[in-house]
Design an enzyme around this catalytic site. Structure first.
Site, PDB file in Angstrom:
ATOM      1  N   GLU A 264       0.834  -1.202   0.000  1.00  0.00           N
ATOM      2  CA  GLU A 264       0.000   0.000   0.000  1.00  0.00           C
ATOM      3  C   GLU A 264       0.870   1.253   0.000  1.00  0.00           C
ATOM      4  O   GLU A 264       1.966   1.263   0.563  1.00  0.00           O
ATOM      5  CB  GLU A 264      -0.870   0.025   1.260  1.00  0.00           C
ATOM      6  CG  GLU A 264      -2.002  -0.949   1.203  1.00  0.00           C
ATOM      7  CD  GLU A 264      -2.875  -0.888   2.463  1.00  0.00           C
ATOM      8  OE1 GLU A 264      -4.015  -1.325   2.380  1.00  0.00           O
ATOM      9  OE2 GLU A 264      -2.407  -0.404   3.512  1.00  0.00           O
TER      10      GLU A 264
ATOM     11  N   CYS B 233       3.371   8.427   1.259  1.00  0.00           N
ATOM     12  CA  CYS B 233       3.855   7.483   2.260  1.00  0.00           C
ATOM     13  C   CYS B 233       4.045   6.151   1.542  1.00  0.00           C
ATOM     14  O   CYS B 233       3.086   5.603   0.996  1.00  0.00           O
ATOM     15  CB  CYS B 233       2.820   7.365   3.378  1.00  0.00           C
ATOM     16  SG  CYS B 233       3.231   6.082   4.564  1.00  0.00           S
TER      17      CYS B 233
ATOM     18  N   CYS C  70       5.675  -7.387   7.324  1.00  0.00           N
ATOM     19  CA  CYS C  70       6.651  -6.860   8.285  1.00  0.00           C
ATOM     20  C   CYS C  70       6.810  -7.879   9.396  1.00  0.00           C
ATOM     21  O   CYS C  70       5.871  -8.580   9.742  1.00  0.00           O
ATOM     22  CB  CYS C  70       6.137  -5.536   8.865  1.00  0.00           C
ATOM     23  SG  CYS C  70       7.285  -4.792  10.049  1.00  0.00           S
TER      24      CYS C  70
ATOM     25  N   CYS D  58       4.112  -5.254  15.634  1.00  0.00           N
ATOM     26  CA  CYS D  58       3.473  -4.261  16.522  1.00  0.00           C
ATOM     27  C   CYS D  58       1.980  -4.591  16.652  1.00  0.00           C
ATOM     28  O   CYS D  58       1.315  -4.883  15.663  1.00  0.00           O
ATOM     29  CB  CYS D  58       3.656  -2.848  15.971  1.00  0.00           C
ATOM     30  SG  CYS D  58       5.388  -2.415  15.778  1.00  0.00           S
TER      31      CYS D  58
ATOM     32  N   CYS E  91      -0.845  -2.769  14.558  1.00  0.00           N
ATOM     33  CA  CYS E  91      -0.616  -2.594  13.131  1.00  0.00           C
ATOM     34  C   CYS E  91      -1.155  -3.765  12.331  1.00  0.00           C
ATOM     35  O   CYS E  91      -0.804  -4.921  12.587  1.00  0.00           O
ATOM     36  CB  CYS E  91       0.881  -2.451  12.895  1.00  0.00           C
ATOM     37  SG  CYS E  91       1.292  -2.438  11.160  1.00  0.00           S
TER      38      CYS E  91
ATOM     39  N   CYS F 179      -0.868   5.321   7.703  1.00  0.00           N
ATOM     40  CA  CYS F 179       0.226   4.438   7.290  1.00  0.00           C
ATOM     41  C   CYS F 179       0.394   3.282   8.271  1.00  0.00           C
ATOM     42  O   CYS F 179      -0.203   3.267   9.333  1.00  0.00           O
ATOM     43  CB  CYS F 179       1.519   5.227   7.241  1.00  0.00           C
ATOM     44  SG  CYS F 179       1.455   6.536   6.052  1.00  0.00           S
TER      45      CYS F 179
HETATM   46  S1  SF4 Z   1       3.971  -0.589  12.812  1.00  0.00           S
HETATM   47 FE1  SF4 Z   1       3.580  -2.354  11.477  1.00  0.00          FE
HETATM   48  S2  SF4 Z   1       4.801  -1.980   9.653  1.00  0.00           S
HETATM   49 FE2  SF4 Z   1       5.605  -0.653  11.272  1.00  0.00          FE
HETATM   50  S3  SF4 Z   1       7.237  -1.796  12.279  1.00  0.00           S
HETATM   51 FE3  SF4 Z   1       5.387  -2.219  13.424  1.00  0.00          FE
HETATM   52  S4  SF4 Z   1       4.533  -4.095  12.520  1.00  0.00           S
HETATM   53 FE4  SF4 Z   1       6.022  -3.243  11.066  1.00  0.00          FE
END
Ligand code: SF4
Length: 344
Positions: free
Chosen positions: A94, A107, A114, A118, A121, A335
């Site tokens: 994205e 962005c 990833c 987190c 996210c 984002c």
């Molecule tokens: S917020 Fe999402 S994309 Fe960013 S480092 Fe953490 S898990 Fe990865």
């Protein structure tokens, strides 16, 4: 298509020169071709000031990496556009195009998926698929410019992925997009956001000191931060903030701390006082992110009124703070690092 061919969206100007020399062409052609690549052409055939025979030769020996817009959502409120792009191997990423008074910004994602995990996210939920190439990071900008018909002059690397987990490709992308023979984006107009990979922050201070660095802090309390961001187990708050101070000393540049306001968790008086205590004296700026739209995660946002209150308190404490302007809220365009419960 043409999987093994050299991708001209990927090459540096020097690599392009070498490639052309090996083809028996004059190296100066590389500048012309580099400029076309960064104008966003999708085929060598669109490079109208290059001879037809060279264009045909290039077509046989090289390619321009492609990506396809699978879905595009436009905010009715502010013109923000969110793209879902399909890469050549079928992975999707994205990017988000945003309009500001100072110009257009994008962005971009740095990885497909990833591995940082987190909690807030959506991007990292399925883990890391793979790193993006420099050309694929660039491609997001070129596709958005082509789609909007508008030039982009600010870049934030804050979409899906941890940019410092894909460090070499990130550096190559920055060098390429900055080249005056191509887009010539000012390094000061590029921001890279990390969840806090300390060794890479140190490298970055040495390798790209003109580029802005943002650190997703979200809490100055190890317990709370660890719960939200597993990376905190490897790099706890004290070590992270120490690395940030070293960064500002080495580069003379301030750091932006991203701070998502989660109701009852990161926005309490105690948490904010702790934040102020830990940041006092650091050359920094705090970007407060009020989260409104929340689903799935069980976390809820604080709202803008509380965010303004917190910003005022931090300012009083001598810590510059702003509340992030909300763009594309109606299309969940936040984002990766702020995609709290936005889902997909
Ligand atoms: S917020 Fe999402 S994309 Fe960013 S480092 Fe953490 S898990 Fe990865």
């Amino acid at each position: 298509m043409n999987g093994k061919l050299a991708d001209f969206r990927e090459l540096t100007l020097e690599e392009m020169q070498d490639f052309l020399v090996q083809m028996g062409e004059k190296p100066f052609r590389a500048k012309q071709i580099f400029a076309w690549v960064y104008r966003g052409v999708r085929s060598f055939d669109e490079m109208t000031d290059i001879s037809k025979s060279l264009r045909e030769k290039l077509d046989r020996q090289a390619k321009l990496g492609q990506m396809r817009i699978l879905k595009m959502q436009t905010s009715k409120k502010d013109g923000t556009r969110k793209y879902l792009l399909e890469l050549e191997d079928g992975n999707t990423i994205e990017s988000v195009f945003m309009k500001y008074q100072y110009g257009n910004s994008i962005c971009v994602s740095s990885q497909a998926g990833c591995r940082m995990g987190c909690r807030f996210c959506a991007s990292g939920m399925d883990g890391l698929k793979r790193n993006l190439t420099a050309g694929e990071i660039t491609g997001q900008i070129l596709e958005a410019e082509r789609d909007t018909g508008e030039p982009i002059n600010h870049i934030v690397v804050m979409g899906t992925g941890e940019p410092f987990d894909n460090y070499e490709n990130l550096l190559k992308f920055i060098r390429n997009i900055h080249r005056k023979e191509g887009k010539g984006i000012s390094l000061r107009n590029i921001t890279v956001s990390t969840c806090g990979l300390i060794p890479r922050m140190r490298d970055f201070a040495r390798d790209q000191r003109q580029v802005n660095l943002a650190v997703s802090l979200h809490s100055a309390d190890n317990g709370v931060r660890e719960e939200m961001m597993p990376v905190n187990r490897r790099y706890p708050v004290e070590e992270l903030l120490q690395a940030c101070r070293e960064y500002t000393e080495e580069t003379g540049r301030r750091i932006t701390f991203e701070y998502a306001l989660v109701h009852g968790k990161t926005d309490t008086d105690r948490q904010i006082r702790l934040l102020a205590d830990k940041l006092r004296g650091t050359l920094c700026h705090v970007n407060l992110i009020p989260l409104n739209e929340v689903k799935e995660t069980g976390l809820s946002g604080s709202g803008r009124a509380r965010a303004r209150e917190i910003a005022a308190f931090l300012e009083q404490q001598g810590i510059p703070a702003t509340v992030r302007r909300e763009l594309g809220a109606d299309i969940q365009a936040a984002c990766g690092q702020l995609r709290l419960g936005a889902g997909r």
